[in-house]
Design a protein around this motif. Structure first.
Motif, mmCIF file in Angstrom:
data_model
loop_
_atom_site.group_PDB
_atom_site.id
_atom_site.type_symbol
_atom_site.label_atom_id
_atom_site.label_comp_id
_atom_site.label_asym_id
_atom_site.label_seq_id
_atom_site.Cartn_x
_atom_site.Cartn_y
_atom_site.Cartn_z
ATOM 1 N N PRO A 186 1.081 -1.042 -0.254
ATOM 2 C CA PRO A 186 -0.199 -0.034 0.076
ATOM 3 C C PRO A 186 0.824 1.249 0.402
ATOM 4 N N GLN A 187 0.836 2.612 -0.965
ATOM 5 C CA GLN A 187 0.896 3.428 -0.485
ATOM 6 C C GLN A 187 0.712 4.209 0.487
ATOM 7 N N ARG A 188 1.956 5.243 0.312
ATOM 8 C CA ARG A 188 2.179 5.344 1.834
ATOM 9 C C ARG A 188 2.796 7.063 1.499
ATOM 10 N N THR A 189 1.813 7.408 0.975
ATOM 11 C CA THR A 189 2.039 8.674 0.501
ATOM 12 C C THR A 189 0.314 8.861 0.406
ATOM 13 N N GLY A 190 0.272 10.678 0.435
ATOM 14 C CA GLY A 190 -1.616 12.118 0.371
ATOM 15 C C GLY A 190 -1.592 11.797 1.763
ATOM 16 N N THR A 191 -2.784 12.359 1.884
ATOM 17 C CA THR A 191 -3.273 12.820 2.600
ATOM 18 C C THR A 191 -3.842 11.540 3.615
ATOM 19 N N LEU A 192 -4.145 11.381 5.228
ATOM 20 C CA LEU A 192 -5.041 10.542 5.561
ATOM 21 C C LEU A 192 -5.918 10.229 4.780
ATOM 22 N N LEU A 193 -7.179 10.692 4.425
ATOM 23 C CA LEU A 193 -8.466 10.675 3.896
ATOM 24 C C LEU A 193 -8.158 9.484 3.320
ATOM 25 N N GLU A 194 -7.030 10.213 2.104
ATOM 26 C CA GLU A 194 -6.755 9.295 0.340
ATOM 27 C C GLU A 194 -5.642 7.994 0.664
ATOM 28 N N ARG A 195 -5.085 8.041 2.015
ATOM 29 C CA ARG A 195 -4.748 6.582 2.239
ATOM 30 C C ARG A 195 -5.395 5.688 2.588
ATOM 31 N N LEU A 196 -6.690 6.026 4.168
ATOM 32 C CA LEU A 196 -7.786 5.939 4.352
ATOM 33 C C LEU A 196 -8.307 4.949 2.240
ATOM 34 N N ALA A 197 -8.593 5.322 1.460
ATOM 35 C CA ALA A 197 -9.451 5.659 0.762
ATOM 36 C C ALA A 197 -8.633 4.256 -0.565
ATOM 37 N N ARG A 198 -7.500 3.902 0.011
ATOM 38 C CA ARG A 198 -6.852 3.123 -0.746
ATOM 39 C C ARG A 198 -7.103 1.904 0.031
#
Length: 451
Positions: free
Chosen positions: A227-239
């Motif tokens: 899983p990618q660990r970049t982006g905002t918290l919401l973006e990471r949760l969406a992945r």
């Protein structure tokens, strides 16, 4: 599932041992708290309250463990779907063992004041977090090792561990209360079953470390995609796989949440709340405690029997039948408890826990796993099943005790609650399609199957 994976799927007995024994240890730990909440914690951690109010507070900390379970399901589900099933089975067992042993060493309210119930609540949260990944992990690793015609039978085995753990924990408390005076039991005797968890956990870890990763997970290619660990918290949760499961399988997720309502509520009403109900009535709890132990022993046979039956006639009829048994038994059960006839109490517990609950426990694990593909299976089942447990099971003892107060110590409200939960299971499962002949999917790109 690919044809190659199907040919290579040969069930290994050590997988069964690791799943069942590990789940036994986990649920020995988890069930200890339920019995202790009825008999001990309301006295030694909430001593300034009215007895029934103290029971409600003790059950409140009991419910905290269930509130933590969806969080554990999401966390361990993500790890299970991206890093493998085996690692999760080791981590959840270790975490549960540490929390349970710590409860056995925890000072009382009389010794450290308000810090005692606060620490108790924290440790119960850790127990719940670990349980959120445990039962799902055991179910998934058995499912992905099982030949298709044995899925119902083999995926029911973790429920045997649940029953065995309950049997051991209830038996330990029955032995302690029978051998010790009330003063000795409340002083130190109740701690012994909690401390035994350390020994069981060490052996369980040794067994589970020998298990290999499932072929189906390896074939899915999920381990190669971190899983990618970049982006905002919401973006990471969406992945996350949890979010993906909700996007691809919204109806199936709702089915899993609602399908276990009768089993969840029934177990914690008949197997946990009933002890507090007897105490509130001024009745002996000995027949209930021994009866719960007998029912747990019977479930070692009935749960796999119903799992095997679901391989023959389908998941839906077995599950619906179990819910209807719980519905029919609700009112007679409490009338029998009031009558204080030991043999009748044992029979009532055999019907409710040994038949009704066992039918649901045996048929639903394979049903849930068959609804999702390999890429999101751990996260989907872990989160949805634990959400259902929180909503319909974890709060059941607290709600039942409150209903007992609201209805002026009448059991009518509790019976209505059980009836509603049983009907929720019947309706939810009836709206789903049969899954026992469904092929499982290992491909991450395979579209969701309609249910």
């Amino acid at each position: 599932m690919s044809e190659a994976a199907s040919r290579r799927r040969v069930f290994q007995p050590r997988v069964m041992l690791a799943a069942v024994f590990g789940t036994t240890v986990e649920w020995y730990d988890f069930a200890l708290y339920g019995t202790a909440a009825s008999l001990v914690f309301n006295k030694v951690y909430f001593p300034d309250s009215d007895p029934l109010v103290g029971t409600i507070l003790a059950y409140g900390t009991f419910a905290i463990g269930f509130l933590a379970r969806p969080l554990g399901g999401a966390y361990f589900g993500e790890r299970g779907d991206t890093r493998g099933r085996k690692n999760v089975l080791v981590a959840t067992l270790l975490l549960m063992g540490l929390a349970t042993t710590a409860i056995g060493l925890l000072p009382t309210y009389a010794q450290i004041g308000v810090a005692a119930p606060l620490l108790l609540t924290l440790l119960r949260f850790v127990q719940g977090f670990a349980a959120g990944g445990e039962k799902t992990g055991a179910l998934i690793i058995l499912f992905e090792n099982a030949p298709p015609k044995w899925r119902g039978l083999l995926t029911s085995l973790p429920a045997i561990g649940t029953g065995t753990g309950t049997l051991l924990s209830t038996g330990a408390f029955a032995l302690a209360t029978g051998l010790l005076s009330e003063e000795a039991f409340l002083s130190w005797g109740w701690r012994v079953p909690f401390l035994l968890s350390a020994v069981l956990t060490l052996f369980g870890l040794w067994v589970r470390r020998s298990v290999e990763e499932t072929v189906e997970f390896q074939d899915s290619g999920a381990a190669a995609v971190r899983p990618q660990r970049t982006g905002t918290l919401l973006e990471r949760l969406a992945r996350t796989r949890f979010a993906e499961a909700w996007r691809r399988y919204p109806r199936q997720m709702l089915i899993v949440i609602g399908a276990g309502a009768a089993e969840n509520a029934g177990y914690y009403i008949f197997g946990t709340f009933s002890v507090a109900y007897a105490e509130d009535r001024g009745l002996s709890t000995a027949a209930l405690l021994s009866g719960i132990s007998i029912a747990a022993a019977v479930k070692l046979v009935t749960v796999p029997a119903f799992g095997a039956l679901s391989d023959r006639v389908g998941r839906r009829p077995v599950s619906i039948g179990g819910a209807l048994v719980l519905l029919a038994a609700a009112w007679p059960f409490f009338a029998i408890v009031d009558g204080q006839n030991t043999w009748m109490i044992w029979l009532a517990l055999l019907v409710t826990l040994g038949v009704g609950q066992s039918a649901i426990l045996g048929s639903q694990p394979a049903f849930f796993a068959e609804l999702f593909d390999t890429r999101v299976r751990f996260s989907a089942v872990g989160v949805a099943n634990n959400l259902g447990t929180v909503l319909t099971g974890g709060l059941a003892p607290v709600l039942a005790t409150c209903l007992l107060l609201w209805f002026d110590h009448s059991v009518a409200g509790v019976v209505v609650f059980i009836a509603l939960m049983s009907m929720l299971t019947v309706v939810t499962v009836a709206l789903a399609k049969e899954t026992r002949h469904r092929e499982t999917a290992t491909s991450p790109s395979r579209p969701a199957t309609r249910v």
